[in-house]
Design a protein around this motif. Structure first.
Motif, mmCIF file in Angstrom:
data_model
loop_
_atom_site.group_PDB
_atom_site.id
_atom_site.type_symbol
_atom_site.label_atom_id
_atom_site.label_comp_id
_atom_site.label_asym_id
_atom_site.label_seq_id
_atom_site.Cartn_x
_atom_site.Cartn_y
_atom_site.Cartn_z
ATOM 1 N N GLU A 12 16.490 -9.572 -7.107
ATOM 2 C CA GLU A 12 16.310 -9.938 -8.517
ATOM 3 C C GLU A 12 15.006 -10.690 -8.743
ATOM 4 O O GLU A 12 14.754 -11.179 -9.838
ATOM 5 C CB GLU A 12 17.489 -10.796 -8.997
ATOM 6 C CG GLU A 12 18.854 -10.172 -8.767
ATOM 7 C CD GLU A 12 19.005 -8.831 -9.454
ATOM 8 O OE1 GLU A 12 18.590 -8.722 -10.631
ATOM 9 O OE2 GLU A 12 19.542 -7.895 -8.824
ATOM 10 N N TRP A 25 19.121 -11.473 -14.674
ATOM 11 C CA TRP A 25 20.066 -12.280 -13.883
ATOM 12 C C TRP A 25 19.327 -13.352 -13.098
ATOM 13 O O TRP A 25 19.774 -14.509 -13.021
ATOM 14 C CB TRP A 25 20.844 -11.376 -12.927
ATOM 15 C CG TRP A 25 21.869 -12.118 -12.115
ATOM 16 C CD1 TRP A 25 23.150 -12.407 -12.463
ATOM 17 C CD2 TRP A 25 21.671 -12.697 -10.812
ATOM 18 N NE1 TRP A 25 23.788 -13.112 -11.467
ATOM 19 C CE2 TRP A 25 22.889 -13.312 -10.434
ATOM 20 C CE3 TRP A 25 20.588 -12.752 -9.929
ATOM 21 C CZ2 TRP A 25 23.053 -13.959 -9.215
ATOM 22 C CZ3 TRP A 25 20.755 -13.408 -8.713
ATOM 23 C CH2 TRP A 25 21.976 -14.001 -8.362
ATOM 24 N N TRP A 34 12.574 -8.016 -17.515
ATOM 25 C CA TRP A 34 12.046 -8.914 -16.495
ATOM 26 C C TRP A 34 10.980 -9.836 -17.104
ATOM 27 O O TRP A 34 10.304 -9.467 -18.050
ATOM 28 C CB TRP A 34 11.424 -8.103 -15.352
ATOM 29 C CG TRP A 34 12.463 -7.485 -14.440
ATOM 30 C CD1 TRP A 34 13.459 -6.637 -14.800
ATOM 31 C CD2 TRP A 34 12.583 -7.683 -13.027
ATOM 32 N NE1 TRP A 34 14.212 -6.270 -13.711
ATOM 33 C CE2 TRP A 34 13.685 -6.901 -12.594
ATOM 34 C CE3 TRP A 34 11.863 -8.404 -12.080
ATOM 35 C CZ2 TRP A 34 14.095 -6.855 -11.269
ATOM 36 C CZ3 TRP A 34 12.263 -8.360 -10.756
ATOM 37 C CH2 TRP A 34 13.371 -7.598 -10.356
ATOM 38 N N LYS A 80 18.444 -16.287 -15.220
ATOM 39 C CA LYS A 80 19.596 -17.151 -15.497
ATOM 40 C C LYS A 80 19.896 -18.080 -14.317
ATOM 41 O O LYS A 80 20.430 -19.175 -14.505
ATOM 42 C CB LYS A 80 20.824 -16.304 -15.798
ATOM 43 C CG LYS A 80 20.790 -15.604 -17.142
ATOM 44 C CD LYS A 80 22.060 -14.791 -17.359
ATOM 45 C CE LYS A 80 22.039 -14.057 -18.699
ATOM 46 N NZ LYS A 80 23.273 -13.243 -18.903
ATOM 47 N N MET A 81 19.566 -17.636 -13.110
ATOM 48 C CA MET A 81 19.923 -18.401 -11.924
ATOM 49 C C MET A 81 18.818 -19.353 -11.469
ATOM 50 O O MET A 81 18.954 -19.991 -10.416
ATOM 51 C CB MET A 81 20.265 -17.439 -10.778
ATOM 52 C CG MET A 81 21.459 -16.539 -11.070
ATOM 53 S SD MET A 81 22.944 -17.476 -11.547
ATOM 54 C CE MET A 81 23.297 -18.336 -10.019
ATOM 55 N N SER A 132 14.329 -10.813 -12.793
ATOM 56 C CA SER A 132 15.222 -9.990 -13.597
ATOM 57 C C SER A 132 15.988 -10.885 -14.564
ATOM 58 O O SER A 132 15.976 -12.120 -14.426
ATOM 59 C CB SER A 132 16.209 -9.250 -12.693
ATOM 60 O OG SER A 132 17.159 -10.177 -12.159
#
Length: 320
Positions: free
Chosen positions: A292, A242, A269, A245-246, A240
């Motif tokens: 995610e 998020w 996605w 980003k992680m 996803s």
């Protein structure tokens, strides 16, 4: 520390006029063989150093030669102190040596350069966040074995058992928060985590210098192979926005660096292919993303993720 030792040899010869190899070895706290290599390195760098044979012989500098540091710019002088490694030097038992070398260098600099040269502008804090530095009690003695090129006998705790080994130290490496010994044993060069050394004894004798051995080059290649071996599988994922980003926070740097990332789809996605650890380890890295992330393949990894997720759902199901 070799740079400070070479400077010490030069300043000693400049001050005394002549010094034997044994006297230089005692002053520097190293072996005769190390002094021979240092003198060879100085000569190869163009320093006019020569030896005189006989009972009263020794090393001399060409008459009239003086070491000069006054051609150094302020920025060059400051760069010599940018390491900020006083803590690590102390752990190796070299804090006094480093302080002495620093004082000698400062004393030799011109007054206009000396003022700002010793000001600490950069500091190396090696451990990552929420990590504590390893400070093995045997580290100073192990450092002495490396300097003196002496073999050691250790009791080493591996993953499976404690074993006694005789090692020929080649160098010490600080990786993150951990110290590692690079040593030769049985004709091969291996890495040992210093914190796993339970007993250490310095032995008599001399370690034969490994011709052509470059500690930095060997370590970098060894680390590259280790990371590759720890990520034997390829995983196909969907992340996803998020989750994407992680990636750097949740995944090992090696996996992120070798990832193939597609452009985001209409839902934001992304499809990502990257190396992961074996099936027994990879799910625990990927489960950090929660919902995610979706594993697309391989099927064995997807099935293991589903099994763990089902077990978690069973564990946390609220009673009716």
């Amino acid at each position: 520390m070799r740079a400070s030792r070479l400077l010490s040899i030069l300043t000693t010869l400049q001050a005394r006029g002549q010094a034997s190899a044994r006297a230089l070895a005692e002053d520097c706290g190293v072996s005769l063989r190390t002094i021979y290599r240092d003198v060879e390195a100085l000569s190869g760098a163009g320093i006019p150093i020569y030896s005189e044979r006989g009972n009263q012989g020794g090393y001399r500098l060409l008459d009239g030669y003086r070491t000069r540091l006054n051609g150094m710019s302020a920025q060059e002088a400051e760069s010599l102190f940018l390491g900020g490694l006083s803590g690590q030097a102390a752990e190796l038992g070299l804090d006094g040596v480093c302080a002495s070398a620093r004082d000698k260098l400062l004393a030799a600099l011109p007054a206009e350069v000396r003022t700002g040269a010793g000001r600490l502008r950069f500091y190396l804090d090696a451990p990552g966040w929420f990590e504590a530095s390893e400070r093995p009690d045997c580290l100073p003695r192990l450092a002495r074995a490396v300097w003196d090129e002496r073999p050691v006998r250790v009791v080493y705790r591996s993953w499976s058992a404690e074993k006694e080994r005789v090692l020929e130290p080649l160098g010490i490496v600080l990786k993150g928060a951990a110290w590692y010994l690079v040593a030769r044993t049985g004709g091969s060069v291996r890495t040992y985590r210093v914190s796993r050394i339970r007993e250490l004894e310095l032995l008599d004798g001399q370690v034969e210098h490994a011709a052509g051995f470059d500690l930095q080059a060997w370590w970098l290649e060894s680390a590259r192979r280790f990371e590759q071996e720890q990520h034997p599988e390829q995983a196909m994922l969907r992340l996803s926005p998020w989750g994407f980003k992680m990636m750097e926070a949740f995944l090992p740097p090696y996996a992120v660096a070798h990832a193939t990332i597609a452009e985001p789809g209409p839902d934001g996605w992304r499809s990502v292919t990257l190396p992961v650890g074996p099936l027994c380890h990879a799910p625990f890295d990927l489960l950090r993303f929660g919902a995610e992330l979706e594993v697309i393949g391989p099927g064995s990894l997807r099935a293991e993720m589903a099994r763990i997720a089902a077990q978690l759902a069973k564990t946390y199901t609220l009673p009716a």
